[in-house]
Design an enzyme around this catalytic site. Structure first.
Site, short mmCIF file in Angstrom:
data_model
loop_
_atom_site.label_atom_id
_atom_site.label_comp_id
_atom_site.label_asym_id
_atom_site.label_seq_id
_atom_site.Cartn_x
_atom_site.Cartn_y
_atom_site.Cartn_z
N GLN A 99 17.01 7.21 44.53
CA GLN A 99 17.42 8.17 45.55
C GLN A 99 18.16 7.41 46.64
O GLN A 99 17.62 6.45 47.21
CB GLN A 99 16.21 8.88 46.14
CG GLN A 99 16.58 9.95 47.17
CD GLN A 99 15.38 10.44 47.95
OE1 GLN A 99 14.80 9.71 48.75
NE2 GLN A 99 14.99 11.68 47.70
N TYR A 169 18.06 14.99 56.69
CA TYR A 169 18.75 13.72 56.67
C TYR A 169 20.25 13.98 56.89
O TYR A 169 20.68 15.11 57.07
CB TYR A 169 18.49 13.01 55.34
CG TYR A 169 17.11 12.39 55.23
CD1 TYR A 169 15.96 13.13 55.49
CD2 TYR A 169 16.95 11.06 54.86
CE1 TYR A 169 14.70 12.57 55.40
CE2 TYR A 169 15.68 10.49 54.75
CZ TYR A 169 14.57 11.25 55.03
OH TYR A 169 13.32 10.68 54.94
N ALA A 344 5.15 15.42 42.58
CA ALA A 344 4.91 14.31 43.51
C ALA A 344 3.41 14.10 43.72
O ALA A 344 2.80 13.21 43.16
CB ALA A 344 5.63 14.57 44.82
N ARG A 345 2.79 14.98 44.53
CA ARG A 345 1.38 14.79 44.86
C ARG A 345 0.48 14.80 43.62
O ARG A 345 -0.49 14.04 43.54
CB ARG A 345 0.93 15.86 45.85
CG ARG A 345 1.32 15.57 47.28
CD ARG A 345 0.93 16.70 48.20
NE ARG A 345 1.81 17.86 48.04
CZ ARG A 345 1.60 19.03 48.64
NH1 ARG A 345 0.53 19.21 49.39
NH2 ARG A 345 2.45 20.02 48.49
#
Length: 387
Positions: A99, A169, A344-345
């Protein structure tokens, strides 16, 4: 008969062995931006656990684009060091994605000891001060830096590059009518606010060629009043699709600048956040933390209702992200036309989950959605239940 979640699927030039991608999760084990053994072990474990591809987060395109000083800058030196990581991931039977991005208003300029950039000048709490609007010349440099980082990712052996276009971002902030007040070719209309991201995607594709997959983590909804929402994000996604530089969009939402819990969902671990910070920052969190960290209840596949709007509007491959914890959710998403799911988690709690799905020893992950993993990004991202 092999179930659909475990059928191979193409992603641009790649063939992924199944439909599971480890989403970018800041690993918190890159002291002063160095590639550590702990970072390699983190991704090796995910690869052994059965995910088709694991994503290294977050690789900044420049020193000013770091989240803070303990963030990798994907320069030529780090590319050489990251080759060890991609070699290990490949040896475990998975693919590796880098990424890349510029943190913009989310960059901690005090920690980085260098200025950051924004679409328009404003105060930023993460930056701990004023961030000035970028000049056109600075944005040309940003495009060049994205290209260089992508080229370095290829040299490091990555199979895919994910451009960070989410979470407030830099590229995401240009999309936002709330943050982008420019009147030049990078501001105003939806299309002009998308111009920087489109030029970045074009440059990244030109640098990596057609042998590497290029995706983008893309905000559907900032979760912020007057922010980037479906009326802007759907047309922007259509522009990115029409340009033809991206192989897929990974659909997300929320703002690390203004509403971070929108893309986490669950109770806010405020006591743990305060304990993880220096005393002055901790005091600020005690006073302002509940205003910044709004609480949203966890729901399985919480971004699916928004993501369906994109599946209806687009023909390009889409990656569903957000609260994917159950095998039934994966099957449902694939049945609705999503090509992949990103987790993810669930994989922090149980890196072996994909293997356990496949051998039918599990139908759901063990994550209890306590969110206490969030503050561990400062000491090594991990599930505190798992230990």
């Amino acid at each position: 008969m092999v179930s659909k979640p475990f059928t191979p699927m193409t992603l641009g030039p790649l063939t992924l062995k199944n439909r599971f991608i480890k989403a970018a999760t800041f690993e918190g084990v890159m002291p002063r931006g160095q590639v550590s053994d702990a970072l390699i072990d983190f991704h090796a474990e995910v690869a052994r656990g059965g995910a088709a591809m694991t994503t290294v987060a977050y690789c900044a395109i420049s020193p000013g684009g770091r989240v803070h000083r303990d963030t990798i800058v994907l320069d030529t030196d780090r590319a050489q060091a990251l080759r060890r990581l991609t070699d290990v991931v490949h040896s475990e039977g998975a693919l590796a994605c880098a990424q890349i991005g510029h943190a913009g208003l989310v960059a901690n300029t005090v920690s980085n000891r260098t200025p950051s950039l924004a679409p328009s000048t404003r105060i930023s709490a993460p930056a701990m001060g004023l961030v000035k609007g970028a000049t056109a010349a600075q944005l040309d440099t940003v495009i060049d830096q994205f290209g260089a980082a992508a080229r370095n990712a290829v040299d490091a052996g990555f199979d895919a590059v994910e451009i960070h276009m989410g979470h407030g971002y830099l590229l995401s902030s240009f999309f936002s009518p709330n943050l982008n007040k420019r009147t030049d070719c990078f501001g105003g209309t939806t299309a002009r606010r998308a111009e920087l991201a489109r030029r970045v995607a074009e440059r990244v594709r030109a640098e990596v060629g057609r042998g590497v997959a290029v995706t983008a983590k893309f905000n559907m909804d900032d979760g912020v009043r007057r922010g980037f929402w479906l009326t802007d994000s759907l047309p922007t996604a259509r522009l990115l699709q029409a340009d033809g530089h991206l192989d897929a969009l990974q659909l997300t939402g929320g703002s690390s600048l203004l509403n971070p819990m929108y893309y986490f969902r669950g109770p806010v671990p405020m006591d743990e956040f305060i304990a993880s910070q220096p005393a002055v920052v901790g005091l600020g969190l005690r006073v302002m933390g509940r205003r910044l960290f709004r609480e949203y209840p966890f729901e399985e596949a919480f971004f699916l209702p928004l993501a369906r709007q994109f599946r209806e509007a687009l023909s390009m491959p889409l990656i569903l992200l957000g609260g994917v914890n159950e095998l039934a959710t994966v099957s449902e998403a694939l049945a609705e036309g999503f090509e992949f799911v990103a987790m993810a988690r669930a994989l922090l709690r149980d890196p072996e989950l994909v293997n356990r799905f496949q051998d039918t020893t599990a139908t759901a992950g063990l994550c209890v959605h306590c969110m206490k993993c969030m503050p561990t990004v400062y000491t090594g991202t991990r599930c505190v239940v798992r230990g």
